[in-house]
Scaffold this motif. Structure first.
Motif, PDB file in Angstrom:
ATOM      1  N   TYR B   6       0.851  -1.191   0.000  1.00  0.00           N
ATOM      2  CA  TYR B   6       0.000   0.000   0.000  1.00  0.00           C
ATOM      3  C   TYR B   6       0.885   1.238   0.000  1.00  0.00           C
ATOM      4  O   TYR B   6       1.702   1.418   0.888  1.00  0.00           O
ATOM      5  CB  TYR B   6      -0.900   0.000   1.230  1.00  0.00           C
ATOM      6  CG  TYR B   6      -1.752  -1.243   1.356  1.00  0.00           C
ATOM      7  CD1 TYR B   6      -3.027  -1.282   0.804  1.00  0.00           C
ATOM      8  CD2 TYR B   6      -1.278  -2.371   2.018  1.00  0.00           C
ATOM      9  CE1 TYR B   6      -3.808  -2.422   0.905  1.00  0.00           C
ATOM     10  CE2 TYR B   6      -2.052  -3.526   2.117  1.00  0.00           C
ATOM     11  CZ  TYR B   6      -3.319  -3.541   1.557  1.00  0.00           C
ATOM     12  OH  TYR B   6      -4.085  -4.670   1.653  1.00  0.00           O
ATOM     13  N   PHE B   8       1.122   5.097   0.412  1.00  0.00           N
ATOM     14  CA  PHE B   8       0.445   6.305   0.872  1.00  0.00           C
ATOM     15  C   PHE B   8       1.290   7.533   0.581  1.00  0.00           C
ATOM     16  O   PHE B   8       0.787   8.605   0.299  1.00  0.00           O
ATOM     17  CB  PHE B   8       0.153   6.220   2.371  1.00  0.00           C
ATOM     18  CG  PHE B   8      -0.883   5.204   2.704  1.00  0.00           C
ATOM     19  CD1 PHE B   8      -2.224   5.535   2.641  1.00  0.00           C
ATOM     20  CD2 PHE B   8      -0.533   3.915   3.047  1.00  0.00           C
ATOM     21  CE1 PHE B   8      -3.198   4.604   2.929  1.00  0.00           C
ATOM     22  CE2 PHE B   8      -1.499   2.963   3.340  1.00  0.00           C
ATOM     23  CZ  PHE B   8      -2.828   3.311   3.282  1.00  0.00           C
ATOM     24  N   LYS B 284      -4.894   5.227   6.713  1.00  0.00           N
ATOM     25  CA  LYS B 284      -3.832   4.244   6.776  1.00  0.00           C
ATOM     26  C   LYS B 284      -4.164   3.171   7.816  1.00  0.00           C
ATOM     27  O   LYS B 284      -3.978   1.982   7.577  1.00  0.00           O
ATOM     28  CB  LYS B 284      -2.533   4.939   7.140  1.00  0.00           C
ATOM     29  CG  LYS B 284      -1.309   4.125   6.844  1.00  0.00           C
ATOM     30  CD  LYS B 284      -0.070   4.976   6.917  1.00  0.00           C
ATOM     31  CE  LYS B 284       1.165   4.120   6.808  1.00  0.00           C
ATOM     32  NZ  LYS B 284       2.385   4.896   6.887  1.00  0.00           N
ATOM     33  N   VAL B 287      -6.844   0.848   6.388  1.00  0.00           N
ATOM     34  CA  VAL B 287      -6.297  -0.076   5.384  1.00  0.00           C
ATOM     35  C   VAL B 287      -5.475  -1.160   6.072  1.00  0.00           C
ATOM     36  O   VAL B 287      -5.537  -2.336   5.715  1.00  0.00           O
ATOM     37  CB  VAL B 287      -5.442   0.669   4.342  1.00  0.00           C
ATOM     38  CG1 VAL B 287      -4.774  -0.308   3.393  1.00  0.00           C
ATOM     39  CG2 VAL B 287      -6.298   1.622   3.542  1.00  0.00           C
ATOM     40  N   GLN B 288      -4.740  -0.755   7.105  1.00  0.00           N
ATOM     41  CA  GLN B 288      -3.946  -1.712   7.880  1.00  0.00           C
ATOM     42  C   GLN B 288      -4.861  -2.774   8.503  1.00  0.00           C
ATOM     43  O   GLN B 288      -4.568  -3.960   8.449  1.00  0.00           O
ATOM     44  CB  GLN B 288      -3.214  -0.975   8.987  1.00  0.00           C
ATOM     45  CG  GLN B 288      -1.772  -1.337   9.096  1.00  0.00           C
ATOM     46  CD  GLN B 288      -0.948  -0.197   9.659  1.00  0.00           C
ATOM     47  OE1 GLN B 288      -1.479   0.830  10.089  1.00  0.00           O
ATOM     48  NE2 GLN B 288       0.356  -0.356   9.646  1.00  0.00           N
TER      49      GLN B 288
END
Lengths: 87, 337
Positions: B6, B8, B284, B287-288
């Motif tokens: 991912y 960011f 974040k 998503v984690q």
């Protein structure tokens, strides 16, 4: 399988080894890599590594673990590079 | 195992020594320390920040079979870079199209998707109903059960979509009872979502949709021919079908958990003109959480071994394939825990 790989190469070959390892694992420190990989991937990596190495002079050490969760990793000082999936 | 990455941070991705090199760039345009991603371990790339890349990189990613999913500033899914199909199967394609063309065969599969989704919705509601006696979800559960019972009566897809819509509406109506103290649902709104909870649902559904799309890519199914949703142009609608089944389990549970554990607070959101979006740090975190959810394993009853949630999606594709080839009837995944 979770692997920690450490190598010690002659100056001429160390760059090649670094590039090879980067394709399969996460760099964490000079000459040290770690990462999750399959049996086949490890064999591929070792096959390539043998072609780079001079087996009379260089050494490559593997620490294998069944799963990352059994690994107790401690970092003292600066973490040179994290290995997570979030950048 | 291959893992999704991912991104960011803004930065530049390039091909270097047959692997990927990511150089982060900060707001002042100063490059940070590059990080190398091992090409053999990369599953998909999810790009949330701005990514600088050239065609040499995409050629390389295509060759390695790595998809890149893009999301814009407002967290909307904007599209994917899909590498050339590598699991082409003419027979599969023909059978999939045949099932779409024949109204009777199509509705049969569509019904299964709705059944699967409704069952998983009920599982989520019942969990919260049992856990906290103060929250009364019995009414919503009864209504959804009644709607579920009417699924076999649906004669065509629009009617089925109607039932599905009613189920979702009842379901979203029950959200307030579960997370009511900190957030309020106030009806489902999208494009753009009007409040915090809606923003979370939209964002989570999108993650689920892309996860399904990536999985379909690694099977022989064609992602554009769908059964419940109408296959449109330039849309991967089979991923929409498939994500219906997994949304309650993967996304909604995660939302409830993160809110109830106060991992997400109202201060994690930002109101924009006409909508609401997650702030960077919270996005974040979410998503984690989603990534961890996909890695979570359960003991599969039929297979008798542990499988991850991500693999469950793949198994669903295999089941669908078997149905299309006429080997085994498709029965949707129903959570039993």
């Amino acid at each position: 399988m979770y692997v920690i790989l450490v190598y010690d190469m002659g100056q001429k070959r160390v760059g090649k080894m670094l590039k090879l390892c980067r394709r399969y694992m996460n760099w964490i420190q000079n000459s040290v890599f770690e990462g999750e990989m399959t049996e086949v991937q490890l064999r591929e990596l070792l096959h390539e590594a043998r072609r780079i190495m001079d087996e009379d002079e260089d050494s490559l050490i593997l620490f294998k673990n069944r799963d990352q969760k059994w690994l107790d990793k401690q970092i003292i000082g600066v973490e040179r590079q994290s290995t997570d999936n979030f950048l | 195992m291959k893992q999704p990455k991912y991104l960011f941070n803004a930065g530049r991705m390039s091909r270097k020594d047959n692997t990927l090199k990511f150089t982060p760039v900060d707001e002042a345009g100063i490059e940070g320390q590059p990080r190398y991603l091992p090409i053999e371990q990369v599953g998909d790339l999810y790009v949330f920040g701005s990514l600088d890349a050239n065609s040499a990189l995409y050629n390389f990613l295509g060759q390695e079979g790595i998809a890149v999913h893009f999301f814009n500033y407002y967290e909307h899914y904007t599209g994917s870079f899909m590498p050339r199909e590598y699991l082409l199967a003419g027979k599969m394609q023909v059978d999939q199209t045949k099932h779409y063309m024949a109204a009777k065969k199509r509705i049969e599969i569509a019904r299964r998707f709705v059944e699967g989704a409704a069952n998983n919705i009920l599982r989520v509601l019942k969990y919260y109903d049992n856990r906290d006696k103060a929250k009364d979800l019995t009414e919503a559960i009864c209504l959804i059960e009644r709607l579920l019972a009417s699924v076999p009566m649906a004669v065509d897809v629009p009617m089925l979509m109607g039932i599905e819509g009613n189920i979702r509406q009842t379901y979203y109506g029950a959200f307030d009872a579960i997370v009511g103290q900190t957030f309020c649902m106030d009806g489902r709104s999208k494009r753009p979502p009007q409040n915090e909870l809606n923003a979370l649902i939209s964002f989570g559904n999108m993650l689920c949709y892309t996860a399904c799309l990536s999985t379909i890519y690694h099977t022989q199914l064609n992602p554009t021919i769908s059964f419940l949703h109408e296959p449109g142009a330039r849309r991967y609608s089979l991923a929409l079908d498939l994500s219906e089944v997994f949304k309650p389990i993967l996304v909604d549970r995660l939302i409830f958990r993160m809110i109830n554990k106060r991992q997400l607070q109202p201060s994690d959101f930002r109101s924009e003109v006409g909508g609401c979006v997650l702030k960077d740090a919270a996005r974040k975190r979410f998503v984690q959480g989603f990534d961890e959810q996909l890695k979570e394993t359960i003991k599969h009853r039929a297979l008798g071994r542990s499988v991850s949630y991500r693999h469950l999606v793949k198994l669903e594709c295999y089941k669908l394939q078997k149905h299309l080839l006429g080997l085994e009837e498709y029965r949707p995944f129903k959570a039993w825990w």
